[in-house]
Design an enzyme around this catalytic site. Structure first.
Site, PDB file in Angstrom:
ATOM      1  N   PHE A 266       0.851  -1.202   0.000  1.00  0.00           N
ATOM      2  CA  PHE A 266       0.000   0.000   0.000  1.00  0.00           C
ATOM      3  C   PHE A 266       0.876   1.238   0.000  1.00  0.00           C
ATOM      4  O   PHE A 266       1.776   1.373   0.830  1.00  0.00           O
ATOM      5  CB  PHE A 266      -0.929   0.034   1.229  1.00  0.00           C
ATOM      6  CG  PHE A 266      -1.858   1.213   1.214  1.00  0.00           C
ATOM      7  CD1 PHE A 266      -3.069   1.161   0.544  1.00  0.00           C
ATOM      8  CD2 PHE A 266      -1.503   2.404   1.849  1.00  0.00           C
ATOM      9  CE1 PHE A 266      -3.919   2.265   0.506  1.00  0.00           C
ATOM     10  CE2 PHE A 266      -2.354   3.522   1.811  1.00  0.00           C
ATOM     11  CZ  PHE A 266      -3.563   3.438   1.140  1.00  0.00           C
TER      12      PHE A 266
ATOM     13  N   ASP B 273       9.183   2.787   1.306  1.00  0.00           N
ATOM     14  CA  ASP B 273       8.026   3.511   1.826  1.00  0.00           C
ATOM     15  C   ASP B 273       7.971   3.232   3.327  1.00  0.00           C
ATOM     16  O   ASP B 273       7.541   2.152   3.745  1.00  0.00           O
ATOM     17  CB  ASP B 273       6.755   3.030   1.118  1.00  0.00           C
ATOM     18  CG  ASP B 273       5.498   3.704   1.675  1.00  0.00           C
ATOM     19  OD1 ASP B 273       5.594   4.373   2.727  1.00  0.00           O
ATOM     20  OD2 ASP B 273       4.428   3.544   1.062  1.00  0.00           O
TER      21      ASP B 273
ATOM     22  N   LYS C 220       2.799   9.917   8.302  1.00  0.00           N
ATOM     23  CA  LYS C 220       2.151   9.455   9.536  1.00  0.00           C
ATOM     24  C   LYS C 220       2.757  10.056  10.814  1.00  0.00           C
ATOM     25  O   LYS C 220       2.379  11.147  11.184  1.00  0.00           O
ATOM     26  CB  LYS C 220       2.079   7.922   9.552  1.00  0.00           C
ATOM     27  CG  LYS C 220       1.134   7.404   8.452  1.00  0.00           C
ATOM     28  CD  LYS C 220       0.458   6.085   8.756  1.00  0.00           C
ATOM     29  CE  LYS C 220      -0.764   5.862   7.890  1.00  0.00           C
ATOM     30  NZ  LYS C 220      -0.518   5.316   6.567  1.00  0.00           N
TER      31      LYS C 220
HETATM   32  C1  LIG Z   1      -0.756   5.526   5.115  1.00  0.00           C
HETATM   33  C2  LIG Z   1       0.230   5.114   4.105  1.00  0.00           C
HETATM   34  C3  LIG Z   1       0.417   5.814   2.913  1.00  0.00           C
HETATM   35  C4  LIG Z   1      -0.469   6.974   2.511  1.00  0.00           C
HETATM   36  O1  LIG Z   1      -0.391   8.018   3.400  1.00  0.00           O
HETATM   37  P1  LIG Z   1      -1.527   9.173   3.392  1.00  0.00           P
HETATM   38  O2  LIG Z   1      -1.002  10.172   4.366  1.00  0.00           O
HETATM   39  O3  LIG Z   1      -2.799   8.516   3.790  1.00  0.00           O
HETATM   40  O4  LIG Z   1      -1.599   9.702   2.014  1.00  0.00           O
HETATM   41  C5  LIG Z   1       1.421   5.402   2.065  1.00  0.00           C
HETATM   42  N1  LIG Z   1       2.205   4.349   2.369  1.00  0.00           N
HETATM   43  C6  LIG Z   1       2.061   3.657   3.508  1.00  0.00           C
HETATM   44  C7  LIG Z   1       2.983   2.530   3.809  1.00  0.00           C
HETATM   45  C8  LIG Z   1       1.063   4.006   4.410  1.00  0.00           C
HETATM   46  O5  LIG Z   1       0.903   3.295   5.531  1.00  0.00           O
END
Ligand SMILES: *Cc1c(COP(=O)(O)O)cnc(C)c1O
Length: 422
Positions: free
Chosen positions: A151, A236, A265
């Site tokens: 994700f 990521d 986050k």
């Molecule tokens: C939450 C998340 C995103 C997206 O972040 P947003 O602030 O919701 O756009 C991307 N990558 C990972 C691994 C995430 O947990």
């Protein structure tokens, strides 16, 4: 006639009901939200408008690492709001320069780019991946590789990297020249990384995908493959970064040194903020004019970021995440020894304070989440059937114990999946 927007301090069950009715009438119905409206938080506790208290071990999806309303963060934001909130990136600011210096020092990456969210940090990685090779005389390197079940966010670029078809439905065509391969499978990577590959973009732990921890061997092997074939390796760490796993960056567990890392986050402790940090070799990858943002790196967000870093250090949040994560994991495993719970849970996994409890097939995950909430505990769901625990990193042992006790009571007799006739 003027219509003034109204803010009300009214509370109680009937005010909550009014707000729910209003929210349902006026908000886009793109979320499945439970019937409560939160109004206040302190540490690991939140309260709804009706006055009900909840133990928050979800932390706004791994965001509130300093808990709700941490005084250092609150005063940093309040002071900065009264001083300078926004300038655009037409200008440097004091807070922007200070936060860039602090973040690069903390991560060991020499350069930072600031944006407003995780998905924007991924867009920056994606654009950097392609543009870096273009600037370096290899414009044919456009292919991006990510993983199935990964994700990476919801904007079209980040969504194209996201390896979960349910998020793609009705939105195709996506960004082209993106391929997904099985997570944890080095041979699958070996088969797709080639002389046209710009970058491999991967989570060191698939978080939204269900808390799936990659092995060190896999990540080290992937780094070697990328080096050999001239592809960039990008992590990521939007969810795994900022101490969540018991290291400031989860990459430290394997020792892999990606060329760039996406953060969001936890970085703003609840204030919208995202970042990409990158190695010096990539620093010319996005020359002036190739990328930018109006709000990204504004002094208010950077003041929040500075305060969060200060709290991380002063309160040893990274070390706490490791220690309390081990404590919580042991308690969750102990919970599974309970003869009544045993049949309903198939796995407990994760690292640090990024933990998942995988439910058995016969358990209804959404109904279980609702029952847990009715018991006074906030969690979230990942990967369809994993109850995810991502508490504030300031959580205490007794709060974790309290939460796991509430969870145990629900999991002794969890809601079952309704019988579906064939
Ligand atoms: C939450 C998340 C995103 C997206 O972040 P947003 O602030 O919701 O756009 C991307 N990558 C990972 C691994 C995430 O947990």
């Amino acid at each position: 006639m003027t219509i003034a927007a109204s803010v009300s301090e009214a509370s109680g069950p009937s005010r909550q009901q009014e707000l729910l009715t209003s929210a349902k009438a006026h908000l886009l119905a793109n979320y499945k939200q439970p019937p409560l409206a939160l109004t206040r938080g302190q540490g690991c506790r939140v309260w709804d408008v009706a006055g009900r208290e909840y133990l928050d071990l979800c932390a706004g999806i791994a965001v509130l690492i300093a808990g709700h309303s941490h005084p250092t963060l609150v005063s940093a934001i309040a002071d900065q709001a009264g001083r300078l909130m926004h300038t655009s990136n037409l200008f440097y600011t004091d807070r922007g320069a200070e936060f860039a210096e602090a973040l690069t020092r903390r991560t060991g990456y020499p350069r930072a780019f600031f944006c407003n969210s995780g998905t924007e940090a991924l867009e920056a990685l994606l654009k950097l991946a392609r543009r870096f090779h273009y600037e370096n005389g290899a414009p044919e390197r456009t292919k991006l590789i990510s993983t199935i079940n990964g994700f990476h966010g919801r904007t079209m670029g980040a969504l194209s990297l996201t390896g979960q078809p349910k998020y793609h439905d009705g939105l195709r065509p996506l960004v082209g020249d993106v391929e997904q391969v099985a997570y944890g499978d080095l041979d699958a990577m070996r088969a797709v990384i080639d002389e046209r590959t710009a970058a491999v973009i991967i989570e060191p732990i698939q978080a939204e995908g269900g808390i799936i921890v990659a092995s060190d061997e896999y990540l080290l092997g992937l780094q070697k493959l990328c080096h050999e074939r001239g592809a960039l390796l990008m992590f990521d760490e939007v969810q795994t970064g900022y101490g969540r796993t018991g290291r400031f960056l989860a990459r430290e567990w394997s020792g892999v040194q990606p060329d760039a890392v996406a953060l969001a986050k936890g970085i703003g402790g609840g204030f919208p903020l995202g970042a990409m940090v990158l190695s010096e070799r990539l620093s010319g990858g996005l020359p002036p004019g190739s990328h930018g943002t109006t709000f990204g790196g504004n002094p208010l967000a950077c003041a929040a970021g500075l305060a969060v870093l200060r709290i991380v250090d002063e309160e040893h949040l990274v070390e706490r995440a490791e220690k309390l994560g081990a404590f919580a994991a042991a308690r969750l495993r102990g919970m599974c020894e309970d003869p009544l719970v045993k049949a309903h849970v198939v796995d407990v996994r994760g690292r640090g304070l990024l933990l998942g409890v995988m439910l058995a097939d016969h358990v209804d995950p959404l109904a279980t989440l609702a029952k847990v909430r009715d018991a006074g505990l906030l969690l979230s769901i990942a990967g369809g059937r994993v109850l995810r625990m991502t508490p504030p990193l300031v959580v205490t042992e007794s709060e974790l114990e309290e939460g796991i006790e509430l969870l145990t009571r629900v999991l002794r007799d969890p809601p079952r999946v309704a019988f579906k006739a064939a």
